[in-house]
Design a protein around this motif. Structure first.
Motif, PDB file in Angstrom:
ATOM      1  N   MET A 198      -1.652 -10.257  -5.864  1.00 58.55           N
ATOM      2  CA  MET A 198      -2.237 -10.759  -6.855  1.00 58.55           C
ATOM      3  C   MET A 198      -3.578 -11.193  -6.468  1.00 58.55           C
ATOM      4  SD  MET A 198      -2.304 -14.561  -8.992  1.00 58.55           S
ATOM      5  CE  MET A 198      -0.404 -14.476  -9.475  1.00 58.55           C
ATOM      6  N   PHE A 199      -3.894 -11.884  -5.294  1.00 54.69           N
ATOM      7  CA  PHE A 199      -5.024 -12.224  -4.740  1.00 54.69           C
ATOM      8  C   PHE A 199      -5.802 -11.112  -4.116  1.00 54.69           C
ATOM      9  CE2 PHE A 199      -3.497 -16.495  -5.847  1.00 54.69           C
ATOM     10  CZ  PHE A 199      -4.727 -17.082  -6.534  1.00 54.69           C
ATOM     11  N   THR A 200      -5.010  -9.999  -3.571  1.00 52.43           N
ATOM     12  CA  THR A 200      -5.805  -8.884  -3.015  1.00 52.43           C
ATOM     13  C   THR A 200      -6.463  -8.242  -4.135  1.00 52.43           C
ATOM     14  OG1 THR A 200      -3.827  -8.417  -1.439  1.00 52.43           O
ATOM     15  CG2 THR A 200      -5.325  -6.562  -2.169  1.00 52.43           C
ATOM     16  N   PHE A 201      -6.293  -8.256  -5.411  1.00 48.28           N
ATOM     17  CA  PHE A 201      -7.080  -7.600  -6.472  1.00 48.28           C
ATOM     18  C   PHE A 201      -8.154  -8.418  -6.870  1.00 48.28           C
ATOM     19  CE2 PHE A 201      -3.082  -4.819  -6.872  1.00 48.28           C
ATOM     20  CZ  PHE A 201      -3.825  -3.658  -6.846  1.00 48.28           C
ATOM     21  N   VAL A 202      -7.655  -9.887  -6.655  1.00 50.09           N
ATOM     22  CA  VAL A 202      -8.619 -10.685  -7.027  1.00 50.09           C
ATOM     23  C   VAL A 202      -9.928 -10.746  -6.017  1.00 50.09           C
ATOM     24  CG1 VAL A 202      -9.394 -13.205  -7.269  1.00 50.09           C
ATOM     25  CG2 VAL A 202      -7.296 -12.604  -8.208  1.00 50.09           C
ATOM     26  N   ALA A 203      -9.434 -10.660  -4.743  1.00 50.92           N
ATOM     27  CA  ALA A 203     -10.569 -10.371  -3.746  1.00 50.92           C
ATOM     28  C   ALA A 203     -11.433  -9.101  -3.796  1.00 50.92           C
ATOM     29  CB  ALA A 203      -9.874 -10.283  -2.439  1.00 50.92           C
TER      30      ALA A 203
END
Length: 618
Positions: free
Chosen positions: A240-245
């Motif tokens: 999730m936070f890979t794409f948020v980054a």
């Protein structure tokens, strides 16, 4: 994909070999250690052989704590035992453990006694290299000078290992509404993302620095996931936070929503069953609620100049937004709502980045030949203080609303109302103060919320009117329980002589959470020897073996706490139409009773297999 992923099992999977329920020579490799409960030490394990032939499949293995067996992940065991099914939802509203395990590819469990273990090969299983690396870090923490519970906290926060956290401490965190702090998930990965973005801010000063920073953050996030053993919750959060980054580096205003959608889509392509996973649902619901609601709450007050009040208000709004978002799901799954969550999160969330940062720094520090005495003393003080604060907050029992129930239809309608109202008011509240004073014209979002609210009121009214009488023998391990309800008032009759005070309270809380008692006042009473309701009598025969005379020609008989009786003679004397054995009886006696009833052609029901019994059907 869901159909394909749930129906396909390897040819040599133990589920397809027909060995469940039969004693066999099993070779298993302990993979993941779980948190122990009061009675058992638990592992997920991989089956590698059945009766000397290659096999596959994951199982849950339980060792009696009284056997004092000390196994670790990586140990290979040969046991002569049987693989059986985990428990279904024994009572209405109970958690279905069997279906949960099946959703994570665990299709059976083994209760391993010490006598059934034939061979142990320490650290012979083939573990992934990142699990070996995590185990080395766990050994470093054992020799670090940390006290047991602070050490367990660091293991939970940094390595995702909660098995050594005291169950009472876990319960305190749960009651205080801050259990998510111990469960390594999206909260921690989100904080780590912000810490990394702050630490690598210097990269922005070089050419194409935003790309180098984003790549570095992604590499470090996945390195963190590897160190924690690639648990499902961390895999979801890091994805999730890979794409948020990536979205943050693109600097697009709406990229967070796109990032969440893309990450969820890719995760579900890999494992579509996660759509029905509680952790997946809560994680994404909480993040979406924060993104949607937190800016609205922040805008309600003028910008605060001072650092401390401003950050406290930020923590408060983030906590409130997340709790509003997950409230319907939390009540549906856990049947309680902690009102203390604001206090707990206000105190802890502000310091969690510091605590998490110090914990990660401590684990890294241990990899160098340096003294860790001062560092460990500091962490001991911090974590012991955290435990004391959480215990104090959770001590206010009145701040925990229990025995709440929501129907899936009600959950859906609540989310339609919340989302519709948010999308209706959000654009207006995010405008300037002058523009907010303009009259908001009704639109489809407002209409949808009104329709959903009307349906919710109608559904709740219908279920309240349609309440029916209930008369159940409930399943309770080492106890007897009968529930009677007329739709408005309920009585729970129990006989729990073999339980200590703590387990009795836990059992009563679980029994009172049954949907039999939904939206009624429950009174607890002791079990009478003869129980009559609406022309249906239950003759209870407990450990004393004595029973009252009944006017019924063909009574219903409940056998409780393994009474030493001659069942064949009892059948001759009473001519019962139904004999029920509940969860308080020894299983070998239940098997004998079943055989006797089969020979005498008397209907026999075992709550171990059938769960709660609806007496109104007999």
């Amino acid at each position: 994909l869901f159909t394909y992923q749930t129906d396909q099992l390897p040819v040599n999977h133990y589920e397809t070999l027909g060995v469940k329920g039969k004693n066999a020579l099993l070779t298993v490799e302990l993979a993941t250690r779980l948190a122990s409960n009061t009675y058992n030490t638990r592992f997920y394990a991989d089956v590698s052989q059945v009766d000397g032939k290659a096999a596959s499949g994951k199982v849950l293995i339980l060792f009696k704590r009284s056997d004092s067996l000390d196994f670790e992940s990586g140990d290979r065991l040969t046991v002569f035992d049987d693989i059986n099914n985990a428990s279904n939802a024994s009572n209405l509203g109970d958690f279905n453990y069997k279906e949960y395990l099946k959703s994570i590819d665990v299709h059976g469990q083994i209760y391993v006694d010490k006598a059934s273990i034939l061979n142990v090969a320490d650290s012979q299983a083939t573990l992934p290299w990142y699990v070996d690396a995590r185990n080395i870090l766990l050994e470093d923490l054992e020799n670090s000078g940390l006290e047991p519970q602070p050490q367990a906290m660091v293991e939970a926060l940094v390595l995702g290992q909660r098995q050594n956290v005291d169950p009472l401490i876990s319960q305190s965190f749960r009651d205080a509404g801050v259990i998510h702090i111990l469960a390594l998930s999206g909260l921690h990965v989100g904080i780590l993302l912000l810490l990394l973005k702050f630490s690598l801010k210097w990269m922005l000063s070089i050419k194409n620095g935003i790309y180098y920073q984003t790549i570095s953050i992604i590499i470090l996030l996945w390195s963190f996931a590897l160190v924690t053993g690639l648990s499902p919750s961390i895999l979801r959060a890091v994805t999730m936070f890979t794409f948020v980054a990536i979205g943050m580096s693109a600097n697009k205003k709406r990229s967070v929503f796109h990032s969440l959608a893309i990450s969820a889509f890719i995760i579900l392509l890999i494992d579509s069953r996660l759509l029905f996973n509680v952790g997946f649902q809560l994680s994404y619901t909480a993040v979406v609620a924060i993104v949607l609601l937190q800016p609205v709450f922040t805008s309600l007050l003028p910008r605060i100049k001072w650092w401390l009040p401003r950050n406290l208000w930020q923590i408060f709004t983030v906590t409130l937004a997340a709790q509003i978002g997950v409230a319907p799901l939390s009540i549906y799954y856990f049947h309680q709502f902690p009102l203390a969550f604001i206090a707990g999160n206000m105190i802890l969330l502000g310091f969690l980045p510091i605590i998490l940062g110090l914990s990660i720094a401590f684990v890294i520090w241990l990899q160098f030949p340096l003294s860790s005495l001062f560092f460990s003393d500091v962490l001991n003080v911090i974590f012991n203080l955290m435990i004391d604060i959480v215990s104090w907050i959770s001590s206010f029992d009145d701040l925990i609303i229990k025995n709440l129930n929501l129907h899936p239809v009600e959950v859906l309608l609540w989310y339609i109302i919340l989302i519709s109202l948010t999308l209706f008011f959000r654009p207006q509240l995010l405008k300037s103060k002058r523009e907010r004073l303009q009259i908001v014209r009704p639109n489809n979002f407002l209409h949808l919320s009104i329709v959903a609210a009307s349906l919710l009121v109608g559904f709740m009214s219908y279920t309240a009117i349609a309440k029916q009488d209930a008369y159940y023998i409930l399943h309770q391990s080492r106890g007897t329980a009968i529930a009677i309800s007329n739709g408005n008032e309920s009585k729970l009759f129990t006989h729990l002589p073999d339980m200590n005070a703590i387990r009795r309270k836990q059992s009563l809380d679980r029994l009172k959470g049954s949907t039999v008692f939904l939206n009624t006042t429950v009174t607890v009473d002791s079990m009478p020897p003869l129980l009559k309701y609406k022309e249906r009598e239950i003759l209870v025969i407990d450990e004393s073996g004595a029973y009252l005379a009944t006017e019924k020609q063909d009574p219903i008989v409940l056998l409780s706490h393994s009474p030493k009786i001659n069942l064949d003679r009892l059948i001759t004397d009473l001519s019962p139409r139904l004999i029920i054995a509940d969860g308080s009886n020894y299983r070998n006696m239940v098997d004998r009773w079943e055989q006797t009833c089969h020979q005498r052609e008397v209907k026999f029901i075992n709550t171990y297999i059938n769960g709660a019994i609806d007496i109104t059907q007999y």
